[in-house]
Design a protein around this motif. Structure first.
Motif, PDB file in Angstrom:
ATOM      1  N   ASP A   1      35.500  68.934-120.253  1.00  0.00           N
ATOM      2  CA  ASP A   1      35.785  69.038-121.689  1.00  0.00           C
ATOM      3  C   ASP A   1      36.173  67.701-122.304  1.00  0.00           C
ATOM      4  N   GLY A   2      36.238  66.640-121.498  1.00  0.00           N
ATOM      5  CA  GLY A   2      36.517  65.306-122.038  1.00  0.00           C
ATOM      6  C   GLY A   2      37.888  65.166-122.637  1.00  0.00           C
ATOM      7  N   ARG A   3      38.912  65.626-121.900  1.00  0.00           N
ATOM      8  CA  ARG A   3      40.265  65.514-122.411  1.00  0.00           C
ATOM      9  C   ARG A   3      41.230  65.177-121.273  1.00  0.00           C
ATOM     10  N   VAL A   4      42.325  64.533-121.628  1.00  0.00           N
ATOM     11  CA  VAL A   4      43.390  64.263-120.683  1.00  0.00           C
ATOM     12  C   VAL A   4      44.720  64.648-121.321  1.00  0.00           C
ATOM     13  N   LEU A   5      45.552  65.345-120.567  1.00  0.00           N
ATOM     14  CA  LEU A   5      46.906  65.670-121.005  1.00  0.00           C
ATOM     15  C   LEU A   5      47.807  64.577-120.451  1.00  0.00           C
TER      16      LEU A   5
ATOM     17  N   CYS B   1      55.725  60.726-113.257  1.00  0.00           N
ATOM     18  CA  CYS B   1      54.844  61.116-114.364  1.00  0.00           C
ATOM     19  C   CYS B   1      53.415  61.340-113.862  1.00  0.00           C
ATOM     20  N   CYS B   2      52.799  62.380-114.372  1.00  0.00           N
ATOM     21  CA  CYS B   2      51.409  62.669-114.053  1.00  0.00           C
ATOM     22  C   CYS B   2      50.637  62.996-115.326  1.00  0.00           C
ATOM     23  N   CYS B   3      49.331  62.683-115.294  1.00  0.00           N
ATOM     24  CA  CYS B   3      48.393  63.085-116.331  1.00  0.00           C
ATOM     25  C   CYS B   3      47.366  64.022-115.702  1.00  0.00           C
ATOM     26  N   PHE B   4      46.632  64.735-116.553  1.00  0.00           N
ATOM     27  CA  PHE B   4      45.751  65.799-116.076  1.00  0.00           C
ATOM     28  C   PHE B   4      44.426  65.695-116.821  1.00  0.00           C
ATOM     29  N   TYR B   5      43.366  65.417-116.056  1.00  0.00           N
ATOM     30  CA  TYR B   5      42.081  65.072-116.650  1.00  0.00           C
ATOM     31  C   TYR B   5      41.091  66.211-116.485  1.00  0.00           C
ATOM     32  N   ASP B   6      40.587  66.697-117.608  1.00  0.00           N
ATOM     33  CA  ASP B   6      39.543  67.722-117.651  1.00  0.00           C
ATOM     34  C   ASP B   6      38.237  67.019-117.987  1.00  0.00           C
TER      35      ASP B   6
ATOM     36  N   GLY C   1      51.143  63.788-121.144  1.00  0.00           N
ATOM     37  CA  GLY C   1      52.596  63.853-121.116  1.00  0.00           C
ATOM     38  C   GLY C   1      53.191  62.746-121.963  1.00  0.00           C
ATOM     39  N   ASP C   2      54.139  62.003-121.375  1.00  0.00           N
ATOM     40  CA  ASP C   2      54.754  60.878-122.095  1.00  0.00           C
ATOM     41  C   ASP C   2      54.256  59.538-121.571  1.00  0.00           C
ATOM     42  N   THR C   3      53.114  59.521-120.893  1.00  0.00           N
ATOM     43  CA  THR C   3      52.563  58.264-120.400  1.00  0.00           C
ATOM     44  C   THR C   3      51.858  57.496-121.507  1.00  0.00           C
ATOM     45  N   LEU C   4      51.049  58.184-122.303  1.00  0.00           N
ATOM     46  CA  LEU C   4      50.297  57.527-123.377  1.00  0.00           C
ATOM     47  C   LEU C   4      50.364  58.378-124.633  1.00  0.00           C
ATOM     48  N   PHE C   5      50.750  57.739-125.733  1.00  0.00           N
ATOM     49  CA  PHE C   5      50.864  58.401-127.030  1.00  0.00           C
ATOM     50  C   PHE C   5      49.820  57.863-127.999  1.00  0.00           C
ATOM     51  N   CYS C   6      49.723  58.517-129.137  1.00  0.00           N
ATOM     52  CA  CYS C   6      49.012  57.947-130.273  1.00  0.00           C
ATOM     53  C   CYS C   6      49.848  56.772-130.769  1.00  0.00           C
TER      54      CYS C   6
ATOM     55  N   ASP D   1      35.735  56.259-123.464  1.00  0.00           N
ATOM     56  CA  ASP D   1      36.457  56.002-124.709  1.00  0.00           C
ATOM     57  C   ASP D   1      36.640  57.254-125.558  1.00  0.00           C
ATOM     58  N   HIS D   2      35.676  58.169-125.498  1.00  0.00           N
ATOM     59  CA  HIS D   2      35.755  59.363-126.343  1.00  0.00           C
ATOM     60  C   HIS D   2      36.711  60.420-125.786  1.00  0.00           C
ATOM     61  N   THR D   3      37.288  60.178-124.616  1.00  0.00           N
ATOM     62  CA  THR D   3      38.204  61.151-124.026  1.00  0.00           C
ATOM     63  C   THR D   3      39.372  61.413-124.970  1.00  0.00           C
ATOM     64  N   VAL D   4      39.590  62.676-125.280  1.00  0.00           N
ATOM     65  CA  VAL D   4      40.690  63.078-126.158  1.00  0.00           C
ATOM     66  C   VAL D   4      41.986  63.084-125.352  1.00  0.00           C
ATOM     67  N   VAL D   5      43.036  62.518-125.929  1.00  0.00           N
ATOM     68  CA  VAL D   5      44.339  62.427-125.276  1.00  0.00           C
ATOM     69  C   VAL D   5      45.303  63.375-125.974  1.00  0.00           C
ATOM     70  N   HIS D   6      45.696  64.428-125.266  1.00  0.00           N
ATOM     71  CA  HIS D   6      46.683  65.379-125.772  1.00  0.00           C
ATOM     72  C   HIS D   6      48.049  64.956-125.237  1.00  0.00           C
ATOM     73  N   THR D   7      48.942  64.581-126.126  1.00  0.00           N
ATOM     74  CA  THR D   7      50.191  63.910-125.763  1.00  0.00           C
ATOM     75  C   THR D   7      51.368  64.879-125.665  1.00  0.00           C
ATOM     76  N   GLY D   8      52.452  64.378-125.075  1.00  0.00           N
ATOM     77  CA  GLY D   8      53.656  65.188-124.950  1.00  0.00           C
ATOM     78  C   GLY D   8      54.470  65.289-126.221  1.00  0.00           C
ATOM     79  N   HIS D   9      54.275  64.363-127.120  1.00  0.00           N
ATOM     80  CA  HIS D   9      54.912  64.371-128.443  1.00  0.00           C
ATOM     81  C   HIS D   9      53.916  63.779-129.426  1.00  0.00           C
ATOM     82  N   GLY D  10      53.927  64.260-130.646  1.00  0.00           N
ATOM     83  CA  GLY D  10      53.136  63.622-131.689  1.00  0.00           C
ATOM     84  C   GLY D  10      51.667  63.984-131.667  1.00  0.00           C
ATOM     85  N   ASP D  11      50.869  63.114-132.302  1.00  0.00           N
ATOM     86  CA  ASP D  11      49.475  63.422-132.575  1.00  0.00           C
ATOM     87  C   ASP D  11      48.579  63.158-131.373  1.00  0.00           C
TER      88      ASP D  11
END
Length: 209
Positions: A138-142, A130-135, A144-149, A178-188
């Motif tokens: 723009d203050g966001r991280v993709l 599993c990998c995540c991708f940090y921008d 995947g299925d590592t961290l969800f809402c 803390d303000h980093t937006v987390v775009h997840t692999g499923h859900g919100d």
């Protein structure tokens, strides 16, 4: 355009079980070139969203079937390389025994398209690769299925481990603002700040060092 969301529906299958799921596919870039994160279930709506732009890569957050089962068809449709962390190759091979990703994801490398750059963070636990991708810009991280809402991705099936995913999130993601937006692999979508208390609480509950 900075980021677009495409969702597709299908089946996640592992260890003899099957579950209906809706997957998030994220497209990052601009009006001329993009990166695609995950290729789930049906390549056609993803290719339609690309709408003729150059695809720099089809990036697999991990190798579970519901994140890669449209990857080869999408590669053919948009003429882009597929990249996957090598520790998830066994999951890829279960879906595509006669095909291969085009190259390996390298932790610490930077993926770029359309003026956006994302650093690759290896976050094992949901699966080994599993990998995540940090921008950072723009203050966001993709994630995947590592961290969800609502907390960490699922463990308890083959190749997954709850202490490992919790350490990955603590050491690699909770250090982000803390303000980093987390775009997840499923859900919100969520934020790092919103998930910190729950993750640290579970770490304390399990006594993880």
């Amino acid at each position: 355009m900075a980021i677009e969301l495409v969702t597709t529906d299908g089946i996640f299958a592992l260890d003899g079980g099957e579950w209906e799921v809706t997957n998030n596919i994220w497209i990052i870039g601009n009006d001329s070139e993009v990166l695609i994160f995950d290729a789930a279930h049906d390549h056609e709506p993803i290719a339609a969203a690309v709408n003729g732009r150059k695809v720099k890569a089809i990036v697999c957050t991990h190798g579970h079937n519901d994140h890669i089962n449209a990857a080869v068809a999408l590669r053919d449709a948009v003429d882009a390389p597929i990249i996957l962390h090598p520790e998830d190759r066994m999951l890829w091979d279960a879906v595509y025994p006669n095909d291969s990703p085009d190259r390996e994801l390298v932790p610490g490398e930077t993926l770029s398209a359309g003026g956006h750059s994302l650093s690759v963070i290896h976050t094992p636990g949901h699966s080994p690769g599993c990998c995540c991708f940090y921008d950072q810009t723009d203050g966001r991280v993709l994630s995947g299925d590592t961290l969800f809402c609502g907390g960490p991705g699922a463990t308890g099936r083959s190749f997954s481990n709850e202490p490992t995913i919790l350490r990955s999130i603590r050491d690699c993601l909770l250090s982000l603002p803390d303000h980093t937006v987390v775009h997840t692999g499923h859900g919100d979508t969520t934020t790092i700040g919103a998930e910190t208390e729950g993750v640290l609480g579970r770490i304390a509950e399990l006594g993880i060092e």
